[in-house]
Design a protein around this motif. Structure first.
Motif, PDB file in Angstrom:
ATOM      1  N   GLU A 191       0.840  -1.191   0.000  1.00 33.30           N
ATOM      2  CA  GLU A 191       0.000   0.000   0.000  1.00 33.30           C
ATOM      3  C   GLU A 191       0.878   1.245   0.000  1.00 33.30           C
ATOM      4  N   ASP A 192       0.419   2.277  -0.676  1.00 34.21           N
ATOM      5  CA  ASP A 192       1.129   3.553  -0.664  1.00 34.21           C
ATOM      6  C   ASP A 192       1.049   4.183   0.729  1.00 34.21           C
ATOM      7  N   MET A 193       2.037   4.984   1.047  1.00 33.47           N
ATOM      8  CA  MET A 193       2.035   5.729   2.303  1.00 33.47           C
ATOM      9  C   MET A 193       2.415   7.174   2.022  1.00 33.47           C
ATOM     10  N   THR A 194       1.724   8.094   2.677  1.00 33.72           N
ATOM     11  CA  THR A 194       2.071   9.513   2.606  1.00 33.72           C
ATOM     12  C   THR A 194       2.383  10.006   4.012  1.00 33.72           C
ATOM     13  N   VAL A 195       3.553  10.610   4.175  1.00 31.89           N
ATOM     14  CA  VAL A 195       3.943  11.238   5.432  1.00 31.89           C
ATOM     15  C   VAL A 195       3.996  12.733   5.182  1.00 31.89           C
ATOM     16  N   SER A 196       3.091  13.477   5.801  1.00 32.09           N
ATOM     17  CA  SER A 196       3.000  14.921   5.592  1.00 32.09           C
ATOM     18  C   SER A 196       3.560  15.655   6.800  1.00 32.09           C
ATOM     19  N   GLY A 197       4.529  16.538   6.554  1.00 33.04           N
ATOM     20  CA  GLY A 197       5.090  17.331   7.642  1.00 33.04           C
ATOM     21  C   GLY A 197       6.399  16.811   8.185  1.00 33.04           C
ATOM     22  N   SER A 198       7.123  15.997   7.428  1.00 36.71           N
ATOM     23  CA  SER A 198       8.437  15.543   7.869  1.00 36.71           C
ATOM     24  C   SER A 198       9.337  16.756   8.035  1.00 36.71           C
ATOM     25  N   GLN A 199      10.034  16.831   9.172  1.00 38.43           N
ATOM     26  CA  GLN A 199      10.729  18.059   9.562  1.00 38.43           C
ATOM     27  C   GLN A 199      12.224  17.990   9.228  1.00 38.43           C
ATOM     28  N   ILE A 200      12.708  19.024   8.520  1.00 35.54           N
ATOM     29  CA  ILE A 200      14.116  19.106   8.140  1.00 35.54           C
ATOM     30  C   ILE A 200      14.743  20.322   8.806  1.00 35.54           C
ATOM     31  N   LEU A 201      15.726  20.078   9.659  1.00 40.06           N
ATOM     32  CA  LEU A 201      16.506  21.131  10.303  1.00 40.06           C
ATOM     33  C   LEU A 201      17.815  21.331   9.547  1.00 40.06           C
ATOM     34  N   PRO A 202      18.400  22.512   9.633  1.00 37.56           N
ATOM     35  CA  PRO A 202      19.667  22.742   8.925  1.00 37.56           C
ATOM     36  C   PRO A 202      20.830  21.995   9.570  1.00 37.56           C
ATOM     37  N   THR A 203      21.775  21.588   8.767  1.00 38.12           N
ATOM     38  CA  THR A 203      23.083  21.004   9.150  1.00 38.12           C
ATOM     39  C   THR A 203      23.019  19.589   9.697  1.00 38.12           C
ATOM     40  N   VAL A 204      21.843  19.050   9.996  1.00 38.61           N
ATOM     41  CA  VAL A 204      21.741  17.712  10.579  1.00 38.61           C
ATOM     42  C   VAL A 204      20.953  16.796   9.643  1.00 38.61           C
ATOM     43  N   THR A 205      21.046  15.482   9.890  1.00 38.30           N
ATOM     44  CA  THR A 205      20.386  14.494   9.036  1.00 38.30           C
ATOM     45  C   THR A 205      19.112  13.987   9.686  1.00 38.30           C
ATOM     46  N   ALA A 206      18.000  14.161   8.995  1.00 38.69           N
ATOM     47  CA  ALA A 206      16.721  13.595   9.423  1.00 38.69           C
ATOM     48  C   ALA A 206      16.589  12.191   8.843  1.00 38.69           C
ATOM     49  N   VAL A 207      16.077  11.266   9.647  1.00 42.90           N
ATOM     50  CA  VAL A 207      15.887   9.880   9.207  1.00 42.90           C
ATOM     51  C   VAL A 207      14.397   9.564   9.270  1.00 42.90           C
ATOM     52  N   GLN A 208      13.815   9.252   8.126  1.00 45.78           N
ATOM     53  CA  GLN A 208      12.402   8.887   8.058  1.00 45.78           C
ATOM     54  C   GLN A 208      12.301   7.365   7.912  1.00 45.78           C
ATOM     55  N   GLU A 209      11.783   6.707   8.958  1.00 45.77           N
ATOM     56  CA  GLU A 209      11.585   5.257   8.913  1.00 45.77           C
ATOM     57  C   GLU A 209      10.117   4.991   8.662  1.00 45.77           C
ATOM     58  N   SER A 210       9.807   4.206   7.629  1.00 44.72           N
ATOM     59  CA  SER A 210       8.418   3.927   7.283  1.00 44.72           C
ATOM     60  C   SER A 210       8.232   2.439   7.015  1.00 44.72           C
ATOM     61  N   GLN A 211       7.102   1.924   7.457  1.00 45.73           N
ATOM     62  CA  GLN A 211       6.757   0.520   7.239  1.00 45.73           C
ATOM     63  C   GLN A 211       5.497   0.444   6.398  1.00 45.73           C
ATOM     64  N   LEU A 212       5.594  -0.219   5.254  1.00 45.14           N
ATOM     65  CA  LEU A 212       4.472  -0.321   4.335  1.00 45.14           C
ATOM     66  C   LEU A 212       3.688  -1.607   4.577  1.00 45.14           C
ATOM     67  N   LEU A 213       2.376  -1.513   4.412  1.00 41.80           N
ATOM     68  CA  LEU A 213       1.500  -2.671   4.549  1.00 41.80           C
ATOM     69  C   LEU A 213       1.414  -3.418   3.220  1.00 41.80           C
TER      70      LEU A 213
END
Length: 294
Positions: free
Chosen positions: A94-116
């Motif tokens: 199934e498709d997944m949409t994550v709205s509002g993932s936050q990106i700060l300057p100079t650091v690495t954001a990690v988005q972990e997602s599990q699909l059904l």
């Protein structure tokens, strides 16, 4: 309610980084060749990046525009992070949409997602809307509690403080029977809360101090079985009035994750007191909390 100032994301002066990991919710195996389309939240028609996962379900690290670093280092009304929407798809899932993932300057954001995995309806999809950061949005303030809990009438099962593998997070106030309970790995819970309540751009020592406070508070709830002794079936809530802010499917930050992994079995205590301290804190600007951490 405060009048917030949203800086134009097209005029930002810094860059943050994003890494996406995609697994199957059925067996937690990495999903290869998943597609992630990235748009600015609020402008879903303009795709600014499209990336794919490799054999271990992970994308390359990409750079995305973010507000100036100073926004997250001093009290300000400007939003210190950029918000992006991730549309994640993979064959057989199934498709997944994550709205509002936050990106700060100079650091690495990690988005972990599990699909059904797709079952009956091949057109179904999941949508997760990430709540604003607690230092930017006005959530209910913490209700003050004693740092050492009176457990004389409680049934304490543990004879010493034990770091649990999982915690059960009630996604709402304690009395909200419609709120969902989530089984979350303890370390993942701490990383999520820290990413929701402090900025990853802060000095490492500051991050360590805040993570230690979050862990001590959480382990107090675990050791005292605070909610279970009150007849509930969960460990802790996501309500800022009672506990810490936990946000389902939110991104965490790589440097916060490393700090948690390095000190996850620590907590604060008092001499001759077995339970960890219920370490409450506030921002000291919107919420004043005498005798607490600020």
């Amino acid at each position: 309610m405060r009048n917030y100032v949203y800086p134009a994301q097209t005029q930002t002066q810094s860059l943050g980084k994003l890494l996406v990991r995609v697994n199957s919710e059925a067996n937690l195996r990495p999903i290869e060749d998943a597609t992630i389309q990235i748009t600015r939240t609020g402008d879903p028609t303009s795709i600014i990046e499209e990336i794919r996962t490799n054999s271990i379900g992970q994308t390359e690290t990409i750079e995305l525009p973010a507000p100036p670093l100073d926004y997250s280092l001093e009290p300000d009304s400007s939003m210190p992070y950029s918000e992006y929407t991730l549309q994640i798809s993979a064959p057989g899932f199934e498709d997944m949409t994550v709205s509002g993932s936050q990106i700060l300057p100079t650091v690495t954001a990690v988005q972990e997602s599990q699909l059904l995995p797709i079952t009956a309806d091949p057109t179904s999809s999941e949508l997760f809307v990430i709540s604003p950061h607690t230092l930017y949005y006005e959530y209910p303030p913490k209700i003050a509690e004693p740092e050492i809990k009176d457990v004389s009438n409680f049934d304490i099962v543990l004879d010493q403080v034990v770091v649990p593998e999982y915690v059960v997070v009630h996604d709402g106030p304690p009395t909200d029977n419609s709120a969902k309970n989530h089984y979350v790995l303890y370390r993942d819970y701490i990383k999520n809360v820290a990413s929701s309540e402090i900025y990853a751009t802060w000095p490492e020592a500051t991050i360590q101090a805040n993570v230690l406070a979050i862990m001590s508070f959480t382990l107090n709830r675990v050791y005292t079985e605070w909610y279970r002794n009150k007849g509930y079936s969960f460990t802790i809530t996501s309500s800022t009035a009672f506990d810490h802010k936990w946000i389902a499917e939110r991104n965490i930050f790589e440097n916060i994750s490393l700090v948690v992994d390095s000190i996850f079995n620590n907590f604060l205590s008092r001499p001759n007191v077995r339970q960890p301290i219920l370490t409450q804190y506030c921002d000291g600007v919107r919420v004043q909390c005498p005798n607490w951490m600020t």
